[in-house]
Design a protein around this motif. Structure first.
Motif, mmCIF file in Angstrom:
data_model
loop_
_atom_site.group_PDB
_atom_site.id
_atom_site.type_symbol
_atom_site.label_atom_id
_atom_site.label_comp_id
_atom_site.label_asym_id
_atom_site.label_seq_id
_atom_site.Cartn_x
_atom_site.Cartn_y
_atom_site.Cartn_z
ATOM 1 N N ALA A 1 0.843 -1.203 0.000
ATOM 2 C CA ALA A 1 0.000 0.000 0.000
ATOM 3 C C ALA A 1 0.874 1.248 0.000
ATOM 4 N N CYS A 2 0.390 2.297 -0.636
ATOM 5 C CA CYS A 2 1.119 3.568 -0.683
ATOM 6 C C CYS A 2 0.802 4.381 0.568
ATOM 7 N N ARG B 1 15.566 3.613 -8.387
ATOM 8 C CA ARG B 1 15.261 2.867 -9.621
ATOM 9 C C ARG B 1 13.939 2.132 -9.450
ATOM 10 N N VAL B 2 13.018 2.358 -10.376
ATOM 11 C CA VAL B 2 11.706 1.703 -10.357
ATOM 12 C C VAL B 2 11.718 0.620 -11.425
ATOM 13 N N THR C 1 9.364 13.297 -8.430
ATOM 14 C CA THR C 1 8.633 12.346 -7.605
ATOM 15 C C THR C 1 8.312 11.144 -8.470
ATOM 16 N N CYS C 2 7.574 10.177 -7.931
ATOM 17 C CA CYS C 2 7.400 8.888 -8.586
ATOM 18 C C CYS C 2 6.004 8.729 -9.182
ATOM 19 N N LEU C 3 5.938 8.391 -10.464
ATOM 20 C CA LEU C 3 4.664 8.200 -11.151
ATOM 21 C C LEU C 3 3.825 7.110 -10.488
ATOM 22 N N LEU C 4 4.424 5.956 -10.196
ATOM 23 C CA LEU C 4 3.656 4.858 -9.613
ATOM 24 C C LEU C 4 3.173 5.186 -8.210
ATOM 25 N N ASN D 1 0.166 7.405 -8.773
ATOM 26 C CA ASN D 1 -0.936 6.575 -9.250
ATOM 27 C C ASN D 1 -1.558 5.776 -8.109
ATOM 28 N N ALA D 2 -0.701 5.136 -7.277
ATOM 29 C CA ALA D 2 -1.195 4.329 -6.161
ATOM 30 C C ALA D 2 -1.915 5.196 -5.133
ATOM 31 N N ALA D 3 -1.388 6.403 -4.905
ATOM 32 C CA ALA D 3 -1.983 7.289 -3.905
ATOM 33 C C ALA D 3 -3.341 7.815 -4.348
#
Length: 226
Positions: free
Chosen positions: A49-50, A62-63, A83-86, A89-91
């Motif tokens: 979970a985010c 690294r993603v 910041t991080c795309l995933l 998206n998860a948030a």
């Protein structure tokens, strides 16, 4: 609460902070908590979970995806000012992470709870524009990645990767300190294929291969392969 000049300087790397009015800047600075993550630390794992949004000011995350055969493919890197795309998206969709993320170089960041960031997203145009801009940029990068893997010759992609990521050593030569397995993950292939192509580059006189280290002997040869 007094906000340090250092925190304001770090947050100033992010467009939504700079574009916000003074009141929102104070709110952002008060809720953004500084963290340091050591190399090798997982920032998140697939299926988790985010819990927070990272605002990276230093370092490299690294993603990547891991297949059933344990083969990895790098999707993108999160570096200073990003910041991080995933994570976004998860948030925003309240879904689990779809990939893994590991710290490649020590990361210094400010993190904001998902609940707080979603409030900012709902109430402030500058935050929404930042999120949409980040998503658009990453989607373009991912489309390029898919195109390169599908249509690009590996020799061309590897030559370009060596030229872009090598650094100058004390003797003035260009060196890339990285394993064949790591390069394979970056380029979406397997270690054996990278090793085979590097051996051909070595035969051509372009590189000198050592354990965990590749020395560029003749960059002009690599340039002709791009």
């Amino acid at each position: 609460m007094t906000i340090s000049l250092k925190s304001r300087e770090i947050l100033g790397q992010f467009g939504f902070y700079e574009a916000s009015e003074a009141r929102l800047q104070n709110v952002i600075a008060q809720h953004a908590r500084p963290v340091v993550l050591e190399q090798g630390t997982y920032f998140f794992r697939a299926g988790a979970a985010c819990e927070c949004i990272p605002l990276v000011s230093h370092g490299d995350v690294r993603v990547f995806l891991t297949g059933e055969s344990s083969r990895e493919i790098t999707l993108y890197h999160v570096e200073a000012g990003q910041t991080c795309l995933l994570t976004l998206n998860a948030a925003l969709l309240n879904t689990p992470y779809a990939a893994d993320a590991i710290v490649e170089k020590e990361v210094k960041a400010h993190v904001v709870s998902v609940h707080t960031f979603k409030q900012w997203f709902d109430e402030n145009d500058s935050v929404r524009q930042y999120v949409l801009g980040t998503m658009a940029q990453r989607i373009t990068e991912l489309m390029t990645l898919v195109s390169e893997i599908t249509f690009g010759r590996l020799e061309m992609r590897l030559a370009d990767y060596l030229l872009r990521h090598s650094t100058q050593n004390e003797a003035g030569g260009q060196v890339l300190c990285m394993t064949h397995e790591h390069i394979a993950a970056e380029l979406g292939t397997v270690r054996e294929v990278i090793s085979r192509v590097l051996k051909e580059f070595e035969r051509m006189g372009a590189v000198n291969i050592q354990r965990g280290r590749i020395e560029l002997q003749d960059s002009r040869i690599l340039e002709t392969l791009k």
